[in-house]
Design a protein around this motif. Structure first.
Motif, PDB file in Angstrom:
ATOM      1  N   THR A  24      36.685  34.210  36.627  1.00 15.47           N
ATOM      2  CA  THR A  24      35.473  34.596  37.326  1.00 15.47           C
ATOM      3  C   THR A  24      35.603  33.476  38.579  1.00 15.47           C
ATOM      4  OG1 THR A  24      34.208  35.420  35.721  1.00 15.47           O
ATOM      5  CG2 THR A  24      33.128  34.751  37.681  1.00 15.47           C
ATOM      6  N   ALA A  25      35.325  33.929  39.809  1.00  9.83           N
ATOM      7  CA  ALA A  25      35.371  32.688  40.983  1.00  9.83           C
ATOM      8  C   ALA A  25      34.363  33.244  41.912  1.00  9.83           C
ATOM      9  CB  ALA A  25      36.652  32.682  41.490  1.00  9.83           C
ATOM     10  N   ASN A  26      33.557  32.447  42.398  1.00  9.42           N
ATOM     11  CA  ASN A  26      32.786  32.920  43.718  1.00  9.42           C
ATOM     12  C   ASN A  26      33.278  32.113  44.883  1.00  9.42           C
ATOM     13  OD1 ASN A  26      31.757  30.532  42.809  1.00  9.42           O
ATOM     14  ND2 ASN A  26      29.631  30.844  43.374  1.00  9.42           N
ATOM     15  N   SER A  27      34.410  31.498  44.832  1.00  5.68           N
ATOM     16  CA  SER A  27      34.748  30.769  46.200  1.00  5.68           C
ATOM     17  C   SER A  27      35.528  31.779  46.934  1.00  5.68           C
ATOM     18  CB  SER A  27      35.586  29.390  45.611  1.00  5.68           C
ATOM     19  OG  SER A  27      36.783  29.955  44.671  1.00  5.68           O
TER      20      SER A  27
ATOM     21  N   ALA B 284      40.039  25.400  40.253  1.00  2.00           N
ATOM     22  CA  ALA B 284      39.882  23.939  39.763  1.00  2.00           C
ATOM     23  C   ALA B 284      41.325  23.664  39.156  1.00  2.00           C
ATOM     24  CB  ALA B 284      38.883  23.996  38.672  1.00  2.00           C
TER      25      ALA B 284
ATOM     26  N   GLY C  17      39.329  29.251  45.776  1.00  2.00           N
ATOM     27  CA  GLY C  17      39.817  27.905  45.158  1.00  2.00           C
ATOM     28  C   GLY C  17      39.708  27.933  43.646  1.00  2.00           C
TER      29      GLY C  17
ATOM     30  N   ALA D  98      34.639  33.979  32.834  1.00  2.00           N
ATOM     31  CA  ALA D  98      34.354  32.590  33.266  1.00  2.00           C
ATOM     32  C   ALA D  98      34.302  31.744  31.799  1.00  2.00           C
ATOM     33  CB  ALA D  98      32.616  32.684  33.463  1.00  2.00           C
TER      34      ALA D  98
ATOM     35  N   SER E  81      36.835  29.966  28.954  1.00  2.00           N
ATOM     36  CA  SER E  81      38.308  29.554  28.942  1.00  2.00           C
ATOM     37  C   SER E  81      38.823  29.956  27.711  1.00  2.00           C
ATOM     38  CB  SER E  81      38.342  28.190  29.135  1.00  2.00           C
ATOM     39  OG  SER E  81      39.683  27.702  29.695  1.00  2.00           O
TER      40      SER E  81
ATOM     41  N   SER F 126      44.255  28.472  33.616  1.00  2.00           N
ATOM     42  CA  SER F 126      44.977  29.271  34.301  1.00  2.00           C
ATOM     43  C   SER F 126      45.493  28.832  35.553  1.00  2.00           C
ATOM     44  CB  SER F 126      44.239  30.606  34.774  1.00  2.00           C
ATOM     45  OG  SER F 126      43.104  30.013  35.704  1.00  2.00           O
TER      46      SER F 126
ATOM     47  N   LYS G 219      40.332  37.390  27.389  1.00  2.00           N
ATOM     48  CA  LYS G 219      39.136  38.119  28.199  1.00  2.00           C
ATOM     49  C   LYS G 219      39.573  39.393  28.365  1.00  2.00           C
ATOM     50  CE  LYS G 219      39.279  33.575  30.768  1.00  2.00           C
ATOM     51  NZ  LYS G 219      39.356  32.909  31.866  1.00  2.00           N
TER      52      LYS G 219
HETATM   53  C1  LIG Z   1      29.809  32.850  38.923  1.00  2.00           C
HETATM   54  C2  LIG Z   1      30.918  31.858  38.666  1.00  2.00           C
HETATM   55  C3  LIG Z   1      31.826  31.668  39.716  1.00  2.00           C
HETATM   56  C4  LIG Z   1      32.921  30.855  39.407  1.00  2.00           C
HETATM   57  N1  LIG Z   1      33.838  30.533  40.494  1.00  2.00           N
HETATM   58  C5  LIG Z   1      34.870  29.766  40.295  1.00  2.00           C
HETATM   59  C6  LIG Z   1      35.785  29.289  41.178  1.00  2.00           C
HETATM   60  O1  LIG Z   1      35.520  29.828  42.514  1.00  2.00           O
HETATM   61  N2  LIG Z   1      37.068  28.660  41.168  1.00  2.00           N
HETATM   62  C7  LIG Z   1      37.199  27.999  39.725  1.00  2.00           C
HETATM   63  O2  LIG Z   1      38.146  27.470  39.395  1.00  2.00           O
HETATM   64  N3  LIG Z   1      36.035  28.341  38.808  1.00  2.00           N
HETATM   65  C8  LIG Z   1      35.174  29.148  39.025  1.00  2.00           C
HETATM   66  N4  LIG Z   1      34.184  29.550  37.917  1.00  2.00           N
HETATM   67  C9  LIG Z   1      34.408  28.848  36.287  1.00  2.00           C
HETATM   68  C10 LIG Z   1      35.888  29.816  36.065  1.00  2.00           C
HETATM   69  O3  LIG Z   1      35.393  30.896  35.972  1.00  2.00           O
HETATM   70  C11 LIG Z   1      35.668  29.036  34.408  1.00  2.00           C
HETATM   71  O4  LIG Z   1      35.971  27.680  34.589  1.00  2.00           O
HETATM   72  C12 LIG Z   1      37.047  29.737  33.643  1.00  2.00           C
HETATM   73  O5  LIG Z   1      37.011  29.403  32.584  1.00  2.00           O
HETATM   74  C13 LIG Z   1      38.396  29.596  34.217  1.00  2.00           C
HETATM   75  O6  LIG Z   1      39.146  30.359  33.373  1.00  2.00           O
HETATM   76  P1  LIG Z   1      40.562  29.513  32.813  1.00  2.00           P
HETATM   77  O7  LIG Z   1      40.253  28.450  32.090  1.00  2.00           O
HETATM   78  O8  LIG Z   1      41.041  30.701  31.853  1.00  2.00           O
HETATM   79  O9  LIG Z   1      41.178  29.389  33.922  1.00  2.00           O
HETATM   80  C14 LIG Z   1      33.316  30.188  38.093  1.00  2.00           C
HETATM   81  C15 LIG Z   1      32.331  30.567  37.056  1.00  2.00           C
HETATM   82  C16 LIG Z   1      31.213  31.418  37.475  1.00  2.00           C
HETATM   83  C17 LIG Z   1      30.247  31.774  36.363  1.00  2.00           C
END
Ligand SMILES: Cc1cc2nc3c(=O)[nH]c(=O)nc-3n(C[C@H](O)[C@H](O)[C@H](O)COP(=O)(O)O)c2cc1C
Length: 332
Positions: free
Chosen positions: A42-45, A61, A59, A93, A95, A66, A99
């Motif tokens: 999930t990403a809102n960037s 992290a 973006g 969202a 980890s 992933s 999923k």
């Molecule tokens: C609404 C929302 C927006 C998010 N936006 C981002 C984002 O833009 N970039 C990011 O790295 N993580 C974002 N996250 C957090 C990741 O979805 C979360 O860390 C996820 O576990 C990453 O998956 P992974 O660990 O399998 O890579 C967001 C979470 C939520 C609930």
């Protein structure tokens, strides 16, 4: 590009909450790992960058699980989630879990795993990657997209939200004319006015059937409950302030709309075939009224309005739940 060597010592929570005042949509970004397994988060960037060429960005992290897969991926897909997809957003969202289990998938360019039921989907090829502090910014060229009319899911101040259109014509705040009187922006006045406006044609149809409001509510309640005594019908309709006495229900029996029998010393009422026919006709009028109004309102605003009314009703106090078998009080 300039590298940031020292950052001001912001309060982290205050900084996050200031950033959270920027309302965004919610996306799930997917790709496929070298071993063929689908990957997503999930990403809102997400944001648009350029129309020509068509570029978008998001973006990730650096410490995301992933990251190694996206760092190598040549293609990824952005799914703009609809308001009904909050559960999907929560699932992606997290980890590490599987999923994708139970998630319906289609296949896109370069074998991309594509989610269904989204507001929009953009299939992209990675064009640039930038350092962005604790994130990497991916810029992709859109090679294909599709969209459908769907209410988008919104994220604001750390919570899911709904978008509603702003009435450009109306300034907030009412027009109080007399000190100490209501103004036309008072919630009670607005709810009451909307209620009476909504019900005007339904009430006309009710009167055409020779019924008053209390009798109409009795018929409607019996379409849901099947059989009930006067005390139960009165309790279920207590908030309407309509008197549902045995005498009143007996007059519906005399008019051929209800039957009555006795059980454990209590008179219990049910709809006759004619009563059921009248009730269903009135329900059809009410449903047509709703469809008519909501059509000009639009799906997104209709969802926002109903969500807020449910919340307001929950805050305003418990109400008897007609759809619970025991009609127990419900507070949301
Ligand atoms: C609404 C929302 C927006 C998010 N936006 C981002 C984002 O833009 N970039 C990011 O790295 N993580 C974002 N996250 C957090 C990741 O979805 C979360 O860390 C996820 O576990 C990453 O998956 P992974 O660990 O399998 O890579 C967001 C979470 C939520 C609930």
């Amino acid at each position: 590009m300039e590298t940031l060597v020292s950052a001001p010592a912001f309060d982290r929570r205050a900084f996050r909450s200031a950033l959270g005042s920027f309302a965004t949509g919610v996306t799930v970004i997917t790709t496929r790992a070298a071993d063929g397994s689908p990957i997503g988060l999930t990403a809102n960037s997400f944001n648009s960058v350029s129309l020509d060429p068509p570029l978008v960005l998001w973006g990730l992290a650096k410490n995301a699980r992933s990251m190694p897969v996206f760092a190598e991926a040549e293609h990824w897909a952005v799914h703009v989630l609809s308001a009904e997809q909050e559960a999907l957003s929560n699932a992606f969202a997290k980890s590490g879990e599987d999923k994708f289990s139970g998630v319906e998938l289609e296949t896109g360019h370069a074998d991309l795993p594509l989610l269904t039921g989204c507001a929009a989907r953009f299939q992209c090829k990675t064009r640039f990657c930038y350092e962005g502090g604790d994130h990497i910014i991916f810029v992709g060229e859109v090679i294909e997209f599709d969209r459908r009319d769907a209410t988008p899911l919104v994220f604001h101040a750390g919570r899911y939200a709904l978008a509603a259109s702003k009435d450009a014509g109306r300034a907030p705040g009412g027009s109080a004319r007399l000190a100490g009187s209501f103004d036309d922006d008072h919630l009670g006045y607005l709810l009451g006015r909307a209620h009476f406006q909504f019900y005007a044609p339904i009430r006309a149809a009710v009167r055409e059937q020779g019924l008053d409001d209390a009798e109409y509510f009795a018929l409607l309640t019996l379409t849901i409950r099947g059989r009930a005594g006067a005390a139960e019908l009165a309790r279920l309709n207590a908030l309407t302030d309509c008197l549902l006495s045995e005498a009143r229900l007996d007059s519906l029996v005399l008019r051929g709309l209800l039957t009555v029998d006795e059980e454990d010393g209590e008179r219990r009422y049910a709809l006759t075939a004619r009563g059921s026919d009248v009730a269903l006709r009135l329900i059809a009028v009410a449903k047509a009224r709703e469809a008519d109004l909501l059509q000009s309102f639009g799906d997104t605003d209709a969802l926002a309005l109903k969500t807020l009314l449910h919340r307001l009703s929950g805050l305003a106090g418990p109400h008897p739940d007609l759809w619970q078998p025991d009609g127990s009080l419900t507070a949301c």
